[in-house]
Design an enzyme around this catalytic site. Structure first.
Site, mmCIF file in Angstrom:
data_model
loop_
_atom_site.group_PDB
_atom_site.id
_atom_site.type_symbol
_atom_site.label_atom_id
_atom_site.label_comp_id
_atom_site.label_asym_id
_atom_site.label_seq_id
_atom_site.Cartn_x
_atom_site.Cartn_y
_atom_site.Cartn_z
ATOM 1 N N LYS A 102 -6.186 3.445 9.102
ATOM 2 C CA LYS A 102 -5.356 4.467 8.458
ATOM 3 C C LYS A 102 -6.036 5.832 8.488
ATOM 4 O O LYS A 102 -5.387 6.860 8.715
ATOM 5 C CB LYS A 102 -5.059 4.052 7.019
ATOM 6 N N SER A 160 0.808 -1.223 0.000
ATOM 7 C CA SER A 160 0.000 0.000 0.000
ATOM 8 C C SER A 160 0.842 1.273 0.000
ATOM 9 O O SER A 160 0.290 2.375 -0.074
ATOM 10 C CB SER A 160 -0.931 0.008 1.218
#
Length: 801
Positions: free
Chosen positions: A726, A683
């Protein structure tokens, strides 16, 4: 006033343990404690007088003021004797009663300021009443002395010959073995008549206790004698029977009793025949034989099982939802799934096979959720810990022929529940192991299979038992160690780590009040402000759950309790500025963050086992020969992402004003700060590409933008995981815009509302969209994430949460 001063004296004091002295009483006792020895020596140097008072708790070695009784006796030391074991045996005579007014300690010796008390208070008592209590006391003492072992005849005669009430009281009180607490009550009573009444009550109680003890002793002795007689008779009968080859019929009554209870259970024919066969064997076995003991235990275990007992389940889904919400904050998916199960049970009570497995990091409340499920469903709750289990027999039990055989944990749980439809929590199912004794996870396959567990056979029982009505809930920290066949039998519900806001709400609603109660504090005595909880979460704990947070709150409560108990404070309000004095310096620093627009510096987002974090990436371009240096403990996946970023930069070099031959004339260095922490995952692809193109083109990156996403060689942005954690990290850091993959748009529904209110999420599908949004390019403004732009937008609209 002068008279009062004359009655007050200051005397060395000896606290007596388990002993009470009376006026006119001559007694001896041993002294072993240093403070008492010094008190005796001080008295011998002066007028040989001591103040003797009983200690409230005989176990306390170093008594304080609160440990002394106020009423005691001033006594004169008659004789002292030192023994070889360094103790002092003293002989004292009680002089008069005294009340302790002030107690001080000097050079290890207690000194009491005492006021003399009259022996008897002035009272008017009818002579008939006094005569009656004296006669009743004599009668009770005579009854008591007959029961008390080894009562000296001289004491008995001296008591029965006394007619004077005072002398009668002293003869009984001085020579009778009472509890020291009762003697203290007698000493504290000033009225002679009331003392006699109290003495009568004590004698009555002690007499009743002695009578009961005698009755128990006589019954026990009678049973022992009868048992020995029966044993000899049975042994003789057994020998005669063995010689004549005849059956004795021993144990026939027990066998008939078991047979009646077995038939009353109305079990299936196979099970009933098995149990009746075992019961019939008792008729042919001696009562004291080992095999008889094994069969009796086996039948008792089988008959104690809940073969037909069912508890009434909760059909009120609204009440169940309220219970779950009251016990746990958040966890919407888990609560919805539980309510769905309860709803299906309401419509179809015969439904089977609902086995849930709660998977998540430690400390997030998996086990407590299981208890809440049982409460919401109105089922009996039984917890079976599977951590460290490595023997198949723990699940299935041992054959009853083994010494010390017992049923397995499933049958034991059913015995504990007392009902056939409890909720059994299989805690730490991922911590099981196996060895040469078998694989317990394989034994669980039958337990958790709805097609088989209606006839579960425990090795100890050897008859089928129905587990199909049981609601099983398992907990695990990871799925990696659970065998695939066992995993296939369970419905997995993943519990992610708590976000910062969830931890705050849990602490405010549950943990603070729990710790206040645990430390004996009232809410009015200790108030913890909201800023303190946020600071504890951010700077003093780093975890997926809330265990460390609860311990930190407990540490604050302990220090608060100390301040209140010592009288320093009456109430405490804990503020953010006070945390350092309670817990020391912060243990965790805020996430590293780029706070100014800079070339080659990008704010990335990463997931960890304890939540999301901000992970900045840096890139710098140097003159060289095309070498690519990657540092910061990056794993193989992130190194591959860096190579993809270099290749993509070459493909778009012309568009961003990058020299086409940079891959041969420039060296590139990509670094992730906090190099001691290992990092890996795909990611960070968009973050590396953005940092590299910014460093090559000289275009600054916006500091208020964070991003996450995997990239392909052609610049596509692929989906990622952990978006909820996140996004919370970005919110905590004050980020205003977060770039996410287009395919993660649906995951925005799981984002906390407070995060949606403060962050603009911009879904992107191409790396060019990421660069347009993150780079400062006046000639090509980035796509607006708000609705304030007057230009017609050509890119996909952002989601304003």
């Amino acid at each position: 006033m002068q008279e009062k001063k004359k009655n007050i004296e200051i005397l060395p004091t000896v606290p007596m343990r388990g002993t009470v002295a009376f006026p006119h009483m001559v007694m001896h006792f041993d002294i072993a404690r240093d403070m008492s020895k010094k008190a005796v020596e001080d008295a011998l140097r002066k007028d040989r007088r001591l103040f003797l008072t009983a200690q409230r708790d005989v176990l306390i070695e170093e008594p304080e003021v609160k440990d002394f009784h106020e009423i005691g006796v001033v006594a004169e030391i008659r004789q002292t004797l030192k023994t070889p074991d360094d103790t002092i045996r003293i002989l004292v005579e009680g002089k008069y009663r005294a009340r302790l007014t002030t107690l001080t300690k000097h050079h290890g010796v207690f000194y009491s300021e005492v006021a003399r008390m009259p022996l008897n208070s002035r009272e008017t008592v009818d002579e008939v009443e006094m005569f009656a209590i004296v006669r009743a006391l004599k009668d009770m003492y005579e009854r008591y002395s007959r029961l008390f072992p080894r009562m000296p005849k001289e004491v008995m005669v001296s008591v029965m010959c006394q007619d004077d009430p005072m002398r009668l009281y002293e003869a009984i009180a001085f020579n009778t073995m009472f509890e020291y607490k009762d003697k203290q009550l007698l000493l504290e009573e000033s009225s002679l008549y009331q003392r006699l009444r109290l003495l009568y009550e004590i004698l009555l109680r002690e007499t009743q206790v002695l009578e009961l003890e005698k009755e128990i002793h006589d019954r026990t002795q009678e049973n022992i004698d009868q048992g020995q007689r029966e044993y000899f008779l049975r042994e003789q009968l057994r020998v005669i029977s063995s010689q004549l080859h005849e059956e004795t019929g021993e144990g026939e009554d027990d066998a008939d009793s078991y047979a009646e209870r077995i038939c009353a259970l109305a079990l299936p024919q196979e099970s009933e025949e098995k149990l009746l066969k075992e019961a019939s064997r008792l008729q042919h076995l001696p009562m004291a034989s080992q095999e008889s003991y094994v069969i009796t235990n086996f039948l008792d275990t089988c008959l104690e099982l809940p073969w037909h007992e069912l508890s009434e389940e909760n059909t009120d889904l609204q009440k169940a939802a309220e219970i779950l919400d009251a016990d746990h904050y958040g966890l919407k998916k888990v609560k919805d799934r539980i309510l769905e199960s309860l709803a299906v049970r309401v419509l179809n009570p015969e439904l089977k096979g609902q086995i849930l497995c709660l998977v998540g990091p430690p400390g997030i409340g998996k086990s407590s959720i299981g208890k809440s499920i049982a409460e919401a469903a109105a089922r009996k709750f039984v917890r079976v810990s599977l951590g460290g289990v490595r023997d198949e027999a723990d699940i299935r039990g041992h054959r009853k022929t083994y010494v010390g055989a017992m049923p397995g944990r499933m049958i034991a749980a059913m015995q504990q529940a007392g009902t056939r439809n409890p909720m059994i929590l299989l805690d730490e199912i991922d911590k099981m192991s196996n060895d040469y004794k078998g694989d317990p996870s394989a034994a669980l396959l039958e337990v958790l299979d709805c097609e088989q567990n209606h006839a579960f056979r425990d090795h100890y029982l050897e008859i089928p038992f129905d587990l199909s009505q049981v609601m099983f809930v398992a907990t695990a920290n990871t799925l990696d160690t659970i065998p695939a066949p066992l995993l296939d039998r369970m419905e997995i519900i993943e519990l992610t780590s708590y976000t910062r806001e969830e931890k705050f709400q849990i602490a405010k609603r549950h943990l603070v009040s729990k710790q206040l109660d645990a430390h004996g504090l009232r809410p009015a005595q200790c108030r913890i402000e909201d800023d303190v909880l946020y600071e504890l979460i951010d700077s003093y704990t780093s975890e997926a759950g809330v265990r460390k947070l609860e311990r930190a709150i407990g540490a604050i409560c302990r220090k608060t309790a100390k301040a209140i108990a010592t009288g320093e404070r009456k109430r405490v309000t804990v503020k953010k500025k006070d945390i350092k004095s309670y817990l020391g310096i912060p243990k965790y620093l805020p996430d590293a963050q780029n706070r100014k627009n800079a070339v080659g510096e990008v704010n990335g987002l990463a997931w960890t086992s304890v939540g999301g974090v901000l992970m900045p990436l840096e890139a710098i371009v140097l003159d060289g020969k095309g070498a690519v240096e990657i540092t910061g403990s990056l794993g193989s996946v992130m190194q591959e992402s860096a190579k993809l970023a270099v290749s993509y930069a070459r493909s778009v070099a012309k568009e961003y004003g990058i020299a086409p031959d940079f891959h041969t004339t420039k060296d590139i260095h990509i670094h992730a700060p906090e190099g001691a922490v290992p990092k890996d995952g795909p990611s960070a692809g968009v973050t590396m590409a953005t940092a590299l193109i910014s460093a090559l083109s000289g275009i600054p990156v916006r500091a208020d933008v964070a991003m996450t996403g995997e990239i392909t060689l052609h610049g596509k942005v692929m989906p990622i995981g952990g978006l909820r954690e996140k996004s919370m990290a970005a919110y905590k850091a004050g980020i205003r815009t977060v770039l996410i993959p287009e395919e993660n748009r649906a995951d925005l529904e799981e984002i906390d509302d407070i995060v949606k209110e403060h962050i603009n999420f911009l879904p992107v599908s191409r790396l060019s969209e990421v660069l347009d949004a993150a780079l400062e390019r006046p000639e090509r403004p980035p796509a607006s994430a708000t609705g304030n732009s007057k230009k017609k937008r050509t890119e996909k609209p952002s989601i304003r949460a």
